[in-house]
Design a protein around this motif. Structure first.
Motif, PDB file in Angstrom:
ATOM      1  N   LEU A 211      36.992  30.465  47.294  1.00  0.00           N
ATOM      2  CA  LEU A 211      36.188  30.785  46.115  1.00  0.00           C
ATOM      3  C   LEU A 211      35.760  32.252  46.134  1.00  0.00           C
ATOM      4  N   ARG A 212      35.406  32.741  47.309  1.00  0.00           N
ATOM      5  CA  ARG A 212      35.061  34.171  47.412  1.00  0.00           C
ATOM      6  C   ARG A 212      36.287  35.043  47.174  1.00  0.00           C
ATOM      7  N   ASP A 213      37.452  34.574  47.568  1.00  0.00           N
ATOM      8  CA  ASP A 213      38.677  35.318  47.268  1.00  0.00           C
ATOM      9  C   ASP A 213      38.895  35.395  45.762  1.00  0.00           C
ATOM     10  N   ALA A 214      38.616  34.295  45.053  1.00  0.00           N
ATOM     11  CA  ALA A 214      38.741  34.304  43.594  1.00  0.00           C
ATOM     12  C   ALA A 214      37.728  35.268  42.970  1.00  0.00           C
ATOM     13  N   LEU A 215      36.510  35.253  43.482  1.00  0.00           N
ATOM     14  CA  LEU A 215      35.499  36.194  43.004  1.00  0.00           C
ATOM     15  C   LEU A 215      35.950  37.632  43.218  1.00  0.00           C
ATOM     16  N   ALA A 216      36.556  37.916  44.355  1.00  0.00           N
ATOM     17  CA  ALA A 216      36.924  39.287  44.714  1.00  0.00           C
ATOM     18  C   ALA A 216      37.939  39.886  43.751  1.00  0.00           C
ATOM     19  N   ASP A 221      33.272  42.896  34.455  1.00  0.00           N
ATOM     20  CA  ASP A 221      32.995  42.574  33.055  1.00  0.00           C
ATOM     21  C   ASP A 221      33.432  41.166  32.659  1.00  0.00           C
ATOM     22  N   HIS A 222      33.881  40.355  33.627  1.00  0.00           N
ATOM     23  CA  HIS A 222      34.216  38.956  33.365  1.00  0.00           C
ATOM     24  C   HIS A 222      33.337  38.001  34.170  1.00  0.00           C
ATOM     25  N   LEU A 223      32.264  38.488  34.763  1.00  0.00           N
ATOM     26  CA  LEU A 223      31.461  37.688  35.672  1.00  0.00           C
ATOM     27  C   LEU A 223      30.144  37.229  35.057  1.00  0.00           C
ATOM     28  N   LEU A 224      29.757  35.999  35.391  1.00  0.00           N
ATOM     29  CA  LEU A 224      28.444  35.455  35.102  1.00  0.00           C
ATOM     30  C   LEU A 224      27.947  34.748  36.362  1.00  0.00           C
ATOM     31  N   VAL A 225      26.658  34.410  36.382  1.00  0.00           N
ATOM     32  CA  VAL A 225      26.085  33.704  37.522  1.00  0.00           C
ATOM     33  C   VAL A 225      25.236  32.550  36.995  1.00  0.00           C
ATOM     34  N   GLU A 226      25.116  31.504  37.802  1.00  0.00           N
ATOM     35  CA  GLU A 226      24.372  30.319  37.383  1.00  0.00           C
ATOM     36  C   GLU A 226      23.831  29.588  38.595  1.00  0.00           C
ATOM     37  N   THR A 227      22.927  28.636  38.316  1.00  0.00           N
ATOM     38  CA  THR A 227      22.492  27.724  39.367  1.00  0.00           C
ATOM     39  C   THR A 227      23.138  26.352  39.265  1.00  0.00           C
ATOM     40  N   ASP A 228      23.348  25.842  38.040  1.00  0.00           N
ATOM     41  CA  ASP A 228      23.651  24.428  37.813  1.00  0.00           C
ATOM     42  C   ASP A 228      22.502  23.576  38.360  1.00  0.00           C
ATOM     43  N   ALA A 229      21.308  24.163  38.398  1.00  0.00           N
ATOM     44  CA  ALA A 229      20.133  23.451  38.911  1.00  0.00           C
ATOM     45  C   ALA A 229      19.953  22.124  38.174  1.00  0.00           C
ATOM     46  N   PRO A 230      19.547  21.084  38.930  1.00  0.00           N
ATOM     47  CA  PRO A 230      19.003  21.090  40.296  1.00  0.00           C
ATOM     48  C   PRO A 230      20.044  20.916  41.395  1.00  0.00           C
ATOM     49  N   TYR A 231      21.315  21.167  41.074  1.00  0.00           N
ATOM     50  CA  TYR A 231      22.403  20.952  42.032  1.00  0.00           C
ATOM     51  C   TYR A 231      22.881  22.281  42.617  1.00  0.00           C
ATOM     52  N   LEU A 232      23.764  22.198  43.631  1.00  0.00           N
ATOM     53  CA  LEU A 232      24.522  23.332  44.169  1.00  0.00           C
ATOM     54  C   LEU A 232      23.617  24.457  44.681  1.00  0.00           C
ATOM     55  N   MET A 254      27.338  37.445  46.008  1.00  0.00           N
ATOM     56  CA  MET A 254      28.415  37.938  45.160  1.00  0.00           C
ATOM     57  C   MET A 254      28.594  39.442  45.333  1.00  0.00           C
ATOM     58  N   ALA A 255      27.494  40.182  45.360  1.00  0.00           N
ATOM     59  CA  ALA A 255      27.573  41.630  45.517  1.00  0.00           C
ATOM     60  C   ALA A 255      28.245  41.999  46.839  1.00  0.00           C
ATOM     61  N   GLU A 256      27.933  41.245  47.887  1.00  0.00           N
ATOM     62  CA  GLU A 256      28.550  41.514  49.188  1.00  0.00           C
ATOM     63  C   GLU A 256      30.051  41.270  49.136  1.00  0.00           C
ATOM     64  N   THR A 257      30.456  40.174  48.523  1.00  0.00           N
ATOM     65  CA  THR A 257      31.885  39.873  48.404  1.00  0.00           C
ATOM     66  C   THR A 257      32.609  40.933  47.592  1.00  0.00           C
ATOM     67  N   LEU A 258      31.985  41.385  46.527  1.00  0.00           N
ATOM     68  CA  LEU A 258      32.592  42.378  45.631  1.00  0.00           C
ATOM     69  C   LEU A 258      32.478  43.804  46.154  1.00  0.00           C
ATOM     70  N   ASN A 259      31.646  43.983  47.181  1.00  0.00           N
ATOM     71  CA  ASN A 259      31.403  45.317  47.744  1.00  0.00           C
ATOM     72  C   ASN A 259      30.853  46.265  46.680  1.00  0.00           C
ATOM     73  N   VAL A 260      29.863  45.759  45.938  1.00  0.00           N
ATOM     74  CA  VAL A 260      29.169  46.589  44.947  1.00  0.00           C
ATOM     75  C   VAL A 260      27.673  46.504  45.218  1.00  0.00           C
ATOM     76  N   ALA A 261      26.939  47.480  44.734  1.00  0.00           N
ATOM     77  CA  ALA A 261      25.488  47.476  44.883  1.00  0.00           C
ATOM     78  C   ALA A 261      24.879  46.362  44.042  1.00  0.00           C
ATOM     79  N   VAL A 262      23.810  45.776  44.532  1.00  0.00           N
ATOM     80  CA  VAL A 262      23.164  44.688  43.809  1.00  0.00           C
ATOM     81  C   VAL A 262      22.735  45.115  42.404  1.00  0.00           C
ATOM     82  N   PRO A 263      22.118  46.301  42.211  1.00  0.00           N
ATOM     83  CA  PRO A 263      21.754  46.697  40.850  1.00  0.00           C
ATOM     84  C   PRO A 263      22.959  46.802  39.916  1.00  0.00           C
ATOM     85  N   THR A 264      24.085  47.271  40.448  1.00  0.00           N
ATOM     86  CA  THR A 264      25.298  47.378  39.627  1.00  0.00           C
ATOM     87  C   THR A 264      25.742  46.007  39.148  1.00  0.00           C
TER      88      THR A 264
END
Length: 280
Positions: A211-216, A221-232, A254-264
């Motif tokens: 999954l991290r490979d897919a993220l990488a 400009d195609h990324l979003l983030v979610e919780t799917d709370a109360p799961y996952l 995600m920022a670590e996997t992408l090697n980008v700054a968190v604010p970016t």
């Protein structure tokens, strides 16, 4: 002996430097009891930099509840649909068309910006429910096209059929793969089609290398983030109750996997969310 931590809300993480959107959560659902008070969930999220949320109602009762609370809470936009695991039951009762008609009616509320989550789930529904899921999925695609709303996809163990049906139905302008679970090849194909990939707490799990490979390979400009709370619930609190205020864990992973700054990354996630759903 049970792990008492499971029933306890995890501590709040360090706030994000730039606010982001939880683009998929279920604020009406409790995991082992009633859901926390709605205002409390929104307040806790806002304090850590999750200032906008998309509440998803994926059965008729939840969709009605979602529409009923949107005007009271400016931090919320809504999504409505019949979940793929609900579709076979409606079909068996001869009520699927009626349910879909109500979903389209509820989607007329100006703060509903999503048709979803719809799609296919071959994990919890066996072969006998596949035809009903396909019928429901195709109908939701058409509702999204007619209403001009974004389409959020639930895809569990059904990657090939999800992509095939989206192609056959001429998918709407804005498509989100909720809780993306595909591999690098699927990520590249989704990006080629212009879809958005939404990553949940699963991307933080130790065993989620693919999954991290897919993220990488997914552009910012195609990324979003979610919780799917109360799961996952993301690491380091996997197994405990999830909530929108825990999204900073996922964003930082995600920022670590992408090697980008968190604010970016935060800037991209916020901009993409408003591109998909419009202003709050």
């Amino acid at each position: 002996m049970t792990d008492s931590r499971r029933d306890q809300p995890p501590p709040a993480p360090e706030p994000l430097p730039i606010p982001v959107v939880d683009n998929h959560c279920h604020l009406d659902i409790g995991r082992d009891g009633p859901a926390a008070a709605l205002a409390d969930q929104i307040s806790a999220a806002t304090r850590v930099g999750v200032d906008r949320l998309v509440q998803i109602g994926c059965d008729l009762d939840s969709a009605r509840w979602t529409v009923g609370i949107l005007d009271e809470h400016p931090a919320l936009l809504g999504g409505v649909a019949i979940h793929p695991n609900e579709a076979p039951g409606h079909h068996a009762q001869g009520e699927l068309d009626e349910a879909l008609t109500e979903i389209e009616s509820l989607a007329a509320h100006p703060r509903v910006r999503v048709i979803g989550e719809s799609g296919l789930d071959y994990y919890r529904t066996g072969p006998e429910g596949v035809d009903a899921q396909h019928e429901s999925f195709r109908a939701h695609i058409e509702i999204a096209r007619r209403t001009g709303l974004a389409l959020q996809i639930h895809d569990r163990d059904a990657h090939e059929d999800v992509l095939r049906i989206l192609a056959e139905q001429d998918s709407p302008e804005r498509v989100v793969l909720h809780c993306f679970s595909g591999d690098m090849d699927m990520a590249r194909e989704c990006v080629r089609r212009g879809y958005y990939l939404s990553f949940a707490g699963t991307v933080t799990f130790k065993n989620a290398r693919s999954l991290r490979d897919a993220l990488a390979v997914t552009p910012l400009d195609h990324l979003l983030v979610e919780t799917d709370a109360p799961y996952l619930t993301p690491s380091p609190h996997r197994g405990q109750i999830n909530a929108p205020y825990l999204i900073p864990h996922t964003v930082r992973a995600m920022a670590e996997t992408l090697n980008v700054a968190v604010p970016t990354l935060c800037e991209a996630l916020s901009a993409n969310s408003e591109q998909v759903y419009g202003p709050w």
